[in-house]
Design an enzyme around this catalytic site. Structure first.
Site, PDB file in Angstrom:
ATOM      1  N   ARG A  35     -24.809  -9.546  33.725  1.00 51.11           N
ATOM      2  CA  ARG A  35     -24.143  -8.607  32.797  1.00 51.11           C
ATOM      3  C   ARG A  35     -22.835  -9.203  32.287  1.00 51.11           C
ATOM      4  NH1 ARG A  35     -23.219  -3.745  36.342  1.00 51.11           N
ATOM      5  NH2 ARG A  35     -22.052  -2.944  34.569  1.00 51.11           N
ATOM      6  N   LYS A  69     -24.118  -0.213  45.938  1.00 50.03           N
ATOM      7  CA  LYS A  69     -23.324  -0.954  46.938  1.00 50.03           C
ATOM      8  C   LYS A  69     -22.767   0.006  47.977  1.00 50.03           C
ATOM      9  CE  LYS A  69     -20.488  -3.200  44.087  1.00 50.03           C
ATOM     10  NZ  LYS A  69     -20.803  -3.688  42.747  1.00 50.03           N
ATOM     11  N   ASP A 128     -27.598  -6.346  43.001  1.00 45.86           N
ATOM     12  CA  ASP A 128     -26.359  -6.111  42.248  1.00 45.86           C
ATOM     13  C   ASP A 128     -25.645  -7.429  41.968  1.00 45.86           C
ATOM     14  OD1 ASP A 128     -24.270  -4.371  41.087  1.00 45.86           O
ATOM     15  OD2 ASP A 128     -23.067  -5.293  42.652  1.00 45.86           O
ATOM     16  N   HIS A 184     -13.734   4.065  46.777  1.00 46.05           N
ATOM     17  CA  HIS A 184     -13.943   2.983  45.814  1.00 46.05           C
ATOM     18  C   HIS A 184     -13.214   3.304  44.522  1.00 46.05           C
ATOM     19  CE1 HIS A 184     -16.077  -0.292  43.817  1.00 46.05           C
ATOM     20  NE2 HIS A 184     -16.128   0.503  42.782  1.00 46.05           N
ATOM     21  N   SER A 205     -24.587   0.200  39.809  1.00 44.06           N
ATOM     22  CA  SER A 205     -23.997  -0.940  40.506  1.00 44.06           C
ATOM     23  C   SER A 205     -23.058  -0.454  41.615  1.00 44.06           C
ATOM     24  CB  SER A 205     -23.244  -1.801  39.477  1.00 44.06           C
ATOM     25  OG  SER A 205     -22.339  -2.665  40.085  1.00 44.06           O
TER      26      SER A 205
HETATM   27  N1  URA Z   1     -17.609  -2.155  39.485  1.00 42.53           N
HETATM   28  C1  URA Z   1     -18.810  -2.447  39.987  1.00 42.53           C
HETATM   29  O1  URA Z   1     -18.988  -2.585  41.183  1.00 42.53           O
HETATM   30  N2  URA Z   1     -19.855  -2.564  39.121  1.00 42.53           N
HETATM   31  C2  URA Z   1     -19.708  -2.396  37.804  1.00 42.53           C
HETATM   32  O2  URA Z   1     -20.692  -2.489  37.093  1.00 42.53           O
HETATM   33  C3  URA Z   1     -18.445  -2.102  37.290  1.00 42.53           C
HETATM   34  C4  URA Z   1     -17.394  -1.980  38.167  1.00 42.53           C
END
Ligand code: URA
Length: 434
Positions: A168, A187, A161, A82, A183
């Site tokens: 947010r 995931k 999320d 990621h 976050s």
């Molecule tokens: N990427 C994400 O998945 N969440 C965030 O809060 C910031 C970047």
């Protein structure tokens, strides 16, 4: 326990308990807690922070807010990678086929682009026919058979999320390290991989503007992984200039194809090799990163990585004739060359300005439901450290829009050209946290 009490406790800088965090997540997802109270709590967290234990508890609570995928019936170690996002970041699309061609299993869920950053899903969808929604069964079968699947966030996974991120985005609370860490990690953990590599970017085009902020975020996510018994490692890498030369969806796919054939720009190549070596170590395919790196280099030269990309595109319904003949991708109506007004050396290419310009040309979205133009974007002819003559090409803009005078000026101003030679640090990875 009430949400008012939880908000007040965080307002007063107190540590939230696991029960309070679970209460907030459960009741926000089921609609009992309205957006205005959730916003107040998020702002209190933004201002007063959360410690590592609170952040780990928030991560776990979000992870279990919906379905959690179990990939344990696929043989071997499943890896995921990621990136915190940037401009021109197409690494997963190159790195995935490279490591899969050496036997690794990449199980990846990706996101869409928002604002100045691009998204892997949009890039993939610029290949006609490419499907980014696969069922759980098809996702697992594809990983088992060809070693790679990249899909969109499944809507049943981590609904917390989705809701919190959207809130947010409109309440000035995106840039909080504990909120970003929970976050991302919730995931990643919900989608079932055994080992995760995070690329935490810093610089003008990234969420984290400084190395020290990026290191803090990286360390926090690695520590959360350790607490939850996952092999999570993080690289902290430079995003001061766009990665590679292409920015914009189908333009980036063409650069992916070039790189998979061993003809990519040095910076993109370098990140793919350094991240790939760590992932192959996490997958226990190679014990030694140098050895892994050498094999990865070979996959770019002998066609293995390119052939794996074709297998992957085909498996997800994409038309491989575009991969074999990239000239088939539609080209935007307007191609605008920008030339240098002076001679010298490129000192800076502001990634944020280039990312924003590319978005305004049509390649990105300002709002989540904006439609994007797959052919729009920017191709850089020069990178930091290159020399340039007066009237030499700096970059080309691709767009179907007609009134782009301001964008041309913004792109020109994104380049800083100086008379003296500029040294380039070819090591893009600042730190590896493990
Ligand atoms: N990427 C994400 O998945 N969440 C965030 O809060 C910031 C970047």
């Amino acid at each position: 326990m009430t949400i008012e009490q939880i908000i007040e406790r965080k307002r007063d800088k107190l540590k939230l308990t696991k029960e309070e965090i679970d209460f907030f997540i459960k009741n926000y997802v089921n609609g009992e807690i309205p957006d205005y109270q959730a916003s107040a709590l998020l702002m209190a967290i933004y201002i007063n922070g959360m410690d590592e234990e609170e952040t780990a508890n928030l991560t776990e609570s979000m992870r279990f807010s919906g379905e959690v995928w179990d990939l344990s019936d696929i043989q071997g170690i499943k890896v995921d990678k990621h990136s915190t996002g940037g401009v021109g970041d197409k690494v997963s699309l190159i790195l995935g086929p490279m490591i899969a061609s050496l036997g690794a299993k990449l199980a990846k869920m990706s996101g869409r682009g928002l604002g100045h950053t691009g998204g892997t899903l949009d890039k993939l969808e610029s290949i006609p026919g490419m499907k980014i929604e696969l069922s759980y069964e098809k996702f697992k079968k594809q990983i088992e058979e060809i070693g790679i699947a990249i899909i969109g966030q499944n809507k049943n996974l981590n609904p917390a999320d989705k809701k919190i991120y959207a809130l947010r985005d409109v309440t000035g609370t995106v840039g909080s390290i504990p909120l970003i860490a929970s976050s991302i990690m919730s995931k990643k953990l919900a989608s079932g991989a055994d080992a995760i590599l995070l690329d935490v970017k810093y610089g003008s085009g990234a969420f984290m503007k400084t190395v020290s902020e990026a290191k803090k975020l990286a360390q926090l996510m690695v520590n959360i992984g350790k607490k939850l018994n996952k092999d999570v490692r993080a690289e902290v890498t430079d995003m001061d200039q766009p990665l590679g030369c292409a920015i914009g969806n189908s333009l980036e796919i063409k650069e992916v194809i070039q790189t998979l054939k061993g003809k990519g720009p040095w910076d993109l190549n370098e990140i793919c090799l350094s991240s790939g070596a760590i992932l192959l170590e996490q997958a226990k395919i190679y014990k030694n990163r140098n050895e892994a790196r050498k094999e990865l280099e070979k996959t770019l030269l002998d066609g293995r990585a390119f052939n794996k990309f074709i297998e992957f595109v085909k498996a997800q319904g994409g038309d491989i004739s575009y991969i074999l003949h990239p000239e088939k991708f539609e080209i935007a109506k307007n191609e605008i060359n920008i030339y240098s007004k002076t001679r010298g050396y490129i000192k800076k290419i502001d990634a944020l300005s280039i990312g924003e310009a590319s978005m305004h040309l049509g390649a990105g979205r300002e709002k989540i439901d904006d439609k994007i133009d797959m052919s729009a974007g920017i191709v850089l002819n020069k990178k930091i450290g290159d020399s340039i003559f007066e009237n030499e090409l700096l970059c080309t803009l691709f767009t179907n829009k007609d009134d782009v005078k301001e964008i041309i000026d913004d792109v020109y101003n994104a380049f800083t050209i100086v008379p003296e030679k500029v040294n380039v640090d070819k090591k893009l990875t600042h730190n590896i946290i493990e």
